[in-house]
Design a protein around this motif. Sequence first.
Motif, PDB file in Angstrom:
ATOM      1  N   GLU A   3       0.774  -1.192   0.179  1.00 15.96           N
ATOM      2  CA  GLU A   3       0.147   0.136  -0.029  1.00 15.96           C
ATOM      3  C   GLU A   3       0.876   1.332   0.012  1.00 15.96           C
ATOM      4  O   GLU A   3       0.643   2.236  -0.794  1.00 15.96           O
ATOM      5  CB  GLU A   3      -0.879  -0.068   1.312  1.00 15.96           C
ATOM      6  CG  GLU A   3      -1.948   1.162   1.351  1.00 15.96           C
ATOM      7  CD  GLU A   3      -2.459   1.516   2.613  1.00 15.96           C
ATOM      8  OE1 GLU A   3      -2.517   0.658   3.374  1.00 15.96           O
ATOM      9  OE2 GLU A   3      -2.707   2.616   3.026  1.00 15.96           O
ATOM     10  N   ILE A   7       1.053   4.265  -2.779  1.00 12.91           N
ATOM     11  CA  ILE A   7       0.619   5.712  -2.500  1.00 12.91           C
ATOM     12  C   ILE A   7       1.916   6.620  -3.193  1.00 12.91           C
ATOM     13  O   ILE A   7       1.683   7.565  -3.573  1.00 12.91           O
ATOM     14  CB  ILE A   7       0.550   6.025  -0.951  1.00 12.91           C
ATOM     15  CG1 ILE A   7      -0.901   5.352  -0.445  1.00 12.91           C
ATOM     16  CG2 ILE A   7       0.384   7.408  -0.701  1.00 12.91           C
ATOM     17  CD1 ILE A   7      -0.950   5.129   0.935  1.00 12.91           C
ATOM     18  N   CYS A  11       0.332   8.682  -5.692  1.00  9.58           N
ATOM     19  CA  CYS A  11      -0.218   9.887  -4.981  1.00  9.58           C
ATOM     20  C   CYS A  11       0.721  10.909  -4.459  1.00  9.58           C
ATOM     21  O   CYS A  11       0.137  11.938  -4.073  1.00  9.58           O
ATOM     22  CB  CYS A  11      -1.315   9.160  -3.713  1.00  9.58           C
ATOM     23  SG  CYS A  11      -2.091   8.125  -4.241  1.00  9.58           S
ATOM     24  N   VAL A  25       1.719  14.986   1.345  1.00  6.28           N
ATOM     25  CA  VAL A  25       1.718  13.273   1.439  1.00  6.28           C
ATOM     26  C   VAL A  25       2.556  12.935   2.179  1.00  6.28           C
ATOM     27  O   VAL A  25       3.832  13.035   1.983  1.00  6.28           O
ATOM     28  CB  VAL A  25       1.267  12.635  -0.160  1.00  6.28           C
ATOM     29  CG1 VAL A  25       1.500  11.262   0.054  1.00  6.28           C
ATOM     30  CG2 VAL A  25       0.043  13.257  -0.686  1.00  6.28           C
ATOM     31  N   GLY A  26       2.501  11.971   3.020  1.00  2.00           N
ATOM     32  CA  GLY A  26       3.444  10.934   3.728  1.00  2.00           C
ATOM     33  C   GLY A  26       3.457  11.067   5.033  1.00  2.00           C
ATOM     34  O   GLY A  26       3.914  10.010   5.703  1.00  2.00           O
ATOM     35  N   ASP A  27       3.044  11.812   5.546  1.00  2.00           N
ATOM     36  CA  ASP A  27       2.769  11.706   7.217  1.00  2.00           C
ATOM     37  C   ASP A  27       1.403  11.550   7.859  1.00  2.00           C
ATOM     38  O   ASP A  27       0.539  11.009   7.028  1.00  2.00           O
ATOM     39  CB  ASP A  27       3.305  13.313   7.977  1.00  2.00           C
ATOM     40  CG  ASP A  27       4.027  13.061   9.191  1.00  2.00           C
ATOM     41  OD1 ASP A  27       3.408  12.392  10.167  1.00  2.00           O
ATOM     42  OD2 ASP A  27       5.123  13.442   9.437  1.00  2.00           O
ATOM     43  N   ASP A  28       1.186  11.551   9.053  1.00  2.00           N
ATOM     44  CA  ASP A  28      -0.148  11.323   9.361  1.00  2.00           C
ATOM     45  C   ASP A  28      -1.366  12.374   9.020  1.00  2.00           C
ATOM     46  O   ASP A  28      -2.414  11.898   8.762  1.00  2.00           O
ATOM     47  CB  ASP A  28      -0.034  11.045  10.981  1.00  2.00           C
ATOM     48  CG  ASP A  28       0.591  10.172  11.349  1.00  2.00           C
ATOM     49  OD1 ASP A  28       0.516   8.831  10.871  1.00  2.00           O
ATOM     50  OD2 ASP A  28       1.515   9.998  12.239  1.00  2.00           O
ATOM     51  N   LEU A  86      -7.754  12.948  -1.130  1.00  2.00           N
ATOM     52  CA  LEU A  86      -8.267  12.036  -2.119  1.00  2.00           C
ATOM     53  C   LEU A  86      -8.683  10.705  -1.273  1.00  2.00           C
ATOM     54  O   LEU A  86      -7.873  10.346  -0.819  1.00  2.00           O
ATOM     55  CB  LEU A  86      -7.415  11.784  -3.265  1.00  2.00           C
ATOM     56  CG  LEU A  86      -7.756  10.662  -4.260  1.00  2.00           C
ATOM     57  CD1 LEU A  86      -9.193  11.096  -4.911  1.00  2.00           C
ATOM     58  CD2 LEU A  86      -6.720  10.332  -5.180  1.00  2.00           C
ATOM     59  N   LEU A 116      -2.022  17.878  -4.344  1.00  2.00           N
ATOM     60  CA  LEU A 116      -2.819  16.788  -3.364  1.00  2.00           C
ATOM     61  C   LEU A 116      -1.683  16.692  -2.329  1.00  2.00           C
ATOM     62  O   LEU A 116      -0.594  16.225  -2.304  1.00  2.00           O
ATOM     63  CB  LEU A 116      -2.811  15.592  -4.502  1.00  2.00           C
ATOM     64  CG  LEU A 116      -3.269  14.266  -3.712  1.00  2.00           C
ATOM     65  CD1 LEU A 116      -4.788  14.518  -3.556  1.00  2.00           C
ATOM     66  CD2 LEU A 116      -3.165  13.027  -4.633  1.00  2.00           C
ATOM     67  N   GLY A 118      -2.881  14.651   0.736  1.00  2.00           N
ATOM     68  CA  GLY A 118      -3.176  13.621   1.495  1.00  2.00           C
ATOM     69  C   GLY A 118      -4.480  12.822   0.909  1.00  2.00           C
ATOM     70  O   GLY A 118      -4.957  13.001   0.099  1.00  2.00           O
ATOM     71  N   GLY A 119      -4.629  11.720   1.761  1.00  2.00           N
ATOM     72  CA  GLY A 119      -5.806  11.059   1.450  1.00  2.00           C
ATOM     73  C   GLY A 119      -5.870   9.764   1.978  1.00  2.00           C
ATOM     74  O   GLY A 119      -5.265   9.678   3.118  1.00  2.00           O
ATOM     75  N   ASP A 120      -6.641   8.812   1.556  1.00  2.00           N
ATOM     76  CA  ASP A 120      -6.769   7.460   2.284  1.00  2.00           C
ATOM     77  C   ASP A 120      -7.100   6.359   1.093  1.00  2.00           C
ATOM     78  O   ASP A 120      -7.748   7.010   0.077  1.00  2.00           O
ATOM     79  CB  ASP A 120      -8.021   7.702   2.953  1.00  2.00           C
ATOM     80  CG  ASP A 120      -8.031   6.405   4.221  1.00  2.00           C
ATOM     81  OD1 ASP A 120      -6.969   5.739   4.601  1.00  2.00           O
ATOM     82  OD2 ASP A 120      -9.326   5.956   4.679  1.00  2.00           O
ATOM     83  N   THR A 121      -6.370   5.266   0.991  1.00  2.00           N
ATOM     84  CA  THR A 121      -6.715   4.243   0.234  1.00  2.00           C
ATOM     85  C   THR A 121      -7.248   2.939   0.749  1.00  2.00           C
ATOM     86  O   THR A 121      -6.481   2.501   1.699  1.00  2.00           O
ATOM     87  CB  THR A 121      -5.413   3.828  -0.711  1.00  2.00           C
ATOM     88  OG1 THR A 121      -4.784   5.195  -1.002  1.00  2.00           O
ATOM     89  CG2 THR A 121      -5.495   3.072  -1.761  1.00  2.00           C
TER      90      THR A 121
HETATM   91  P1  ADP Z   1      -2.799   6.504   8.117  1.00  2.00           P
HETATM   92  O1  ADP Z   1      -2.715   5.202   8.201  1.00  2.00           O
HETATM   93  O2  ADP Z   1      -2.052   7.249   9.113  1.00  2.00           O
HETATM   94  O3  ADP Z   1      -3.936   7.135   7.826  1.00  2.00           O
HETATM   95  P2  ADP Z   1      -2.117   6.059   5.411  1.00  2.00           P
HETATM   96  O4  ADP Z   1      -1.239   4.915   5.171  1.00  2.00           O
HETATM   97  O5  ADP Z   1      -3.552   5.978   5.167  1.00  2.00           O
HETATM   98  O6  ADP Z   1      -1.951   6.535   6.727  1.00  2.00           O
HETATM   99  O7  ADP Z   1      -1.647   6.911   4.517  1.00  2.00           O
HETATM  100  C1  ADP Z   1      -0.209   7.367   4.159  1.00  2.00           C
HETATM  101  C2  ADP Z   1       0.244   9.032   3.639  1.00  2.00           C
HETATM  102  O8  ADP Z   1      -0.321   8.740   2.298  1.00  2.00           O
HETATM  103  C3  ADP Z   1      -0.811   9.866   4.393  1.00  2.00           C
HETATM  104  O9  ADP Z   1      -0.048  11.138   4.326  1.00  2.00           O
HETATM  105  C4  ADP Z   1      -1.965   9.895   3.557  1.00  2.00           C
HETATM  106  O10 ADP Z   1      -2.468  11.373   3.455  1.00  2.00           O
HETATM  107  C5  ADP Z   1      -1.437   9.464   1.922  1.00  2.00           C
HETATM  108  N1  ADP Z   1      -2.387   9.015   1.150  1.00  2.00           N
HETATM  109  C6  ADP Z   1      -3.006   7.660   1.482  1.00  2.00           C
HETATM  110  N2  ADP Z   1      -3.755   7.505   0.379  1.00  2.00           N
HETATM  111  C7  ADP Z   1      -3.826   8.415  -0.530  1.00  2.00           C
HETATM  112  C8  ADP Z   1      -4.544   9.127  -1.667  1.00  2.00           C
HETATM  113  N3  ADP Z   1      -5.234   8.231  -2.301  1.00  2.00           N
HETATM  114  N4  ADP Z   1      -4.160  10.119  -2.095  1.00  2.00           N
HETATM  115  C9  ADP Z   1      -3.259  11.081  -1.746  1.00  2.00           C
HETATM  116  N5  ADP Z   1      -2.607  10.827  -0.620  1.00  2.00           N
HETATM  117  C10 ADP Z   1      -2.831   9.408   0.002  1.00  2.00           C
END
Ligand code: ADP
Length: 335
Positions: A3, A7, A11, A25-28, A86, A116, A118-121
């Motif tokens: 995962e 990213i 991303c 992107v990359g931190d919490d 995203l 962009l 940050g986000g969640d996947t």
């Molecule tokens: P956490 O477990 O802390 O929520 P994630 O593993 O979900 O961390 O995400 C790690 C990093 O990647 C975070 O900075 C998050 O914002 C970024 N991220 C995750 N998915 C996406 C995405 N679809 N687009 C942009 N950034 C993303």
Amino acid sequence: MTEFSLIERYCQGIGASHESTILGVGDDAALLQVPPGMELVVSVDTMVEGVHFFPEVSPANLAHKLTAVNLSDMAAMGAEPRWATLALSLPHQDNDWLAEFSQSLDQISTEFGLQLVGGDTTQGPLILTMQVMGLVEQGSALRRNGARPGDDIYVSGAIGDAALALASLQGKASLDEAAFKKVIKRLETPVPQLKLGRALRGVGTSCIDISDGLIAELEHIAQNSQVAMKIDIDQVPVSDSYRQYVSAGGALDLALTGGDDYQLLFTAPTDRQQQIKDLSEALGIKISKIGQVLDRMNGNIESDYPLQLHFHDKPFKLQDNSGYQHFQSGRTDPE
Ligand code: ADP
Ligand code: MG
């Protein structure tokens, strides 16, 4: 691919870069700086496969539309886009899909100054959620509640093409190939009217983007501003493709209630007419005056319904005045 590398690959480094982004992107979480004198403008939109788009739509066009509809909300507020997050729910990891999506996302984001951050996947049904954040000078955002009796009502561009494309895909309208090619573009890759939104600060008294259909958006402004409106349906701008559809027996209703246009609908005092003409020319954007704001008391409104529709000065009746609603039992659209 893990995962994390997904990213990293798809991303990270998407879109513009801003000095006011302290951490992306990359931190919490991301860290963003709102400059003094500015307000943060925040909006979010979700697109669900089978509800907002057909499974056949390309990942490039999905990324474009998701971004464009979010940017359109910034345009309607008079804001300048800055950041996005995203949330992706994907059925499985498909690198070709992700590469195409990511490239298109980068392209439209860069074009409109969006970064962009940050986000969640997650794994699940195909659902795309984007949150955008923008900036507007303190106190100058365009709202839905500022229309005043006597104001003129305007709409940018032409409306109805996206609805016509959808009707065509559903087999409810027949178009020749050239017309279909034009209207499908409007449905799949709409253009957010950001320059116009910015130019309307201090000029427009209210503004909204047309996502649920012109009539529904007029109702929103009328309700929020506590006014009535007289609309000259014959002045509503439609494209050549739409005119062709009308010549072949199609109704105007689709253009009025269909939605997905992402043009701006706004009101302005009558003494701004010349200014609006000038900015229409300067921006190269067609702007049509389609009606006038009325007082609720003196608007000769027979019921609580705030709109009077006219066609060449005769009353105009819609066959279906619903607009697009997700929750069909009454107006429960939780806006
Ligand atoms: P956490 O477990 O802390 O929520 P994630 O593993 O979900 O961390 O995400 C790690 C990093 O990647 C975070 O900075 C998050 O914002 C970024 N991220 C995750 N998915 C996406 C995405 N679809 N687009 C942009 N950034 C993303
Ligand atoms: Mg997460």
